[in-house]
Design a protein around this motif. Structure first.
Motif, short mmCIF file in Angstrom:
data_model
loop_
_atom_site.label_atom_id
_atom_site.label_comp_id
_atom_site.label_asym_id
_atom_site.label_seq_id
_atom_site.Cartn_x
_atom_site.Cartn_y
_atom_site.Cartn_z
N GLY A 80 2.40 1.39 -3.55
CA GLY A 80 1.43 1.83 -4.45
C GLY A 80 1.00 3.46 -4.25
N ALA A 81 0.97 3.93 -3.13
CA ALA A 81 0.38 5.27 -2.80
C ALA A 81 1.71 6.16 -3.30
CB ALA A 81 0.23 5.60 -1.38
N ASN A 132 -8.74 -0.87 0.88
CA ASN A 132 -7.37 -0.61 0.35
C ASN A 132 -7.45 0.69 -0.86
OD1 ASN A 132 -6.33 -2.86 1.85
ND2 ASN A 132 -6.56 -4.26 0.14
N LEU A 189 0.95 -1.22 0.18
CA LEU A 189 -0.05 -0.10 0.15
C LEU A 189 0.94 1.17 -0.02
CD1 LEU A 189 -2.91 -1.06 2.42
CD2 LEU A 189 -2.88 -0.68 -0.05
N GLU A 190 1.81 1.15 0.67
CA GLU A 190 2.77 2.46 0.93
C GLU A 190 3.40 2.55 -0.70
OE1 GLU A 190 6.47 4.24 3.53
OE2 GLU A 190 6.44 1.97 3.13
N CYS A 232 -7.71 3.39 1.51
CA CYS A 232 -6.23 3.65 2.27
C CYS A 232 -5.33 4.28 1.13
CB CYS A 232 -5.75 2.09 2.51
SG CYS A 232 -4.20 2.41 3.55
N LEU A 233 -5.15 3.86 -0.11
CA LEU A 233 -4.49 4.58 -1.16
C LEU A 233 -4.84 5.99 -1.23
CD1 LEU A 233 -4.36 1.84 -3.86
CD2 LEU A 233 -2.25 2.58 -2.48
N SER A 234 -6.36 6.27 -1.29
CA SER A 234 -6.62 7.59 -1.32
C SER A 234 -6.28 8.47 -0.34
CB SER A 234 -8.07 7.78 -1.36
OG SER A 234 -8.72 6.92 -2.68
#
Length: 195
Positions: free
Chosen positions: A30-31, A177, A27-28, A180-182
């Protein structure tokens, strides 16, 4: 029936806890990848398999509009099955639908975010293959073992793989998820001291 309801909630919570333990790095990454792509002046395209299409559209909408705090618009295009109606060719295959849009709307340096239950859906696979020919980074939200999609990803791509085999739990986790990315993207691009 109430015991069944309790079981469903418990199973969903356990799936989220398991995902939270294994998806932090993905996730980190990806963001940060999305944020850097947007800072570079590129855009995000998103698409999803039949059961995940609305999640891909939702994520693009969150970038164009906002998640929880108003901020400038971010460039994101949800790829859509509605383009099927524009086709004059009976030979145009449904599985090529997103791939054609990737070829039409993307450029090198853009990101393709795909959302899939098991990584075997032909529409998503062909979209990723088209993105790879355009030198795009891929962010793939998948479940189970990632299917064929996992094999297409390179070292610079990001796989956010939900550790579950149940389609309902996978889709629920995908929504979480994406939110979370947003939030991570917003915090990276538009940091606020009170957060």
């Amino acid at each position: 029936m109430q015991e069944l309801i309790k079981t469903i909630f418990t199973e969903s919570i356990q799936a989220q806890i398991a995902a939270g333990e294994v998806l932090q790095d993905a996730l980190e990454s990806g963001a940060l990848s999305i944020a850097q792509t947007l800072l570079n002046g590129n855009k995000l395209l998103s698409c999803g398999s039949a059961s995940c299409d609305m999640l891909a559209k939702h994520f693009a909408g969150l970038l164009v509009n906002f998640f929880e705090t108003e901020r400038p618009c971010l460039p994101a295009i949800p790829l859509t099955a509605e383009h099927r109606q524009l086709s004059y060719s009976a030979s145009t295959e449904d599985h090529d639908l997103f791939a054609r849009q990737v070829r039409a709307f993307s450029q090198s340096g853009d990101i393709l975010l795909v959302v899939s239950v098991d990584g075997s859906e032909k529409t998503v696979i062909s979209a990723v293959e088209a993105a790879l020919t355009k030198d795009m980074k891929i962010i793939a939200l998948v479940g189970d073992d990632g299917g064929e999609l996992t094999g297409l990803l390179g070292p610079n791509d990001v796989e956010i793989k939900v550790p579950s085999k149940r389609p309902a739990r996978i889709v629920e986790s995908h929504l979480f998820n994406l939110h979370c990315l947003s939030q991570l993207i917003d915090n990276t691009l538009f940091p606020q001291e009170d957060m």
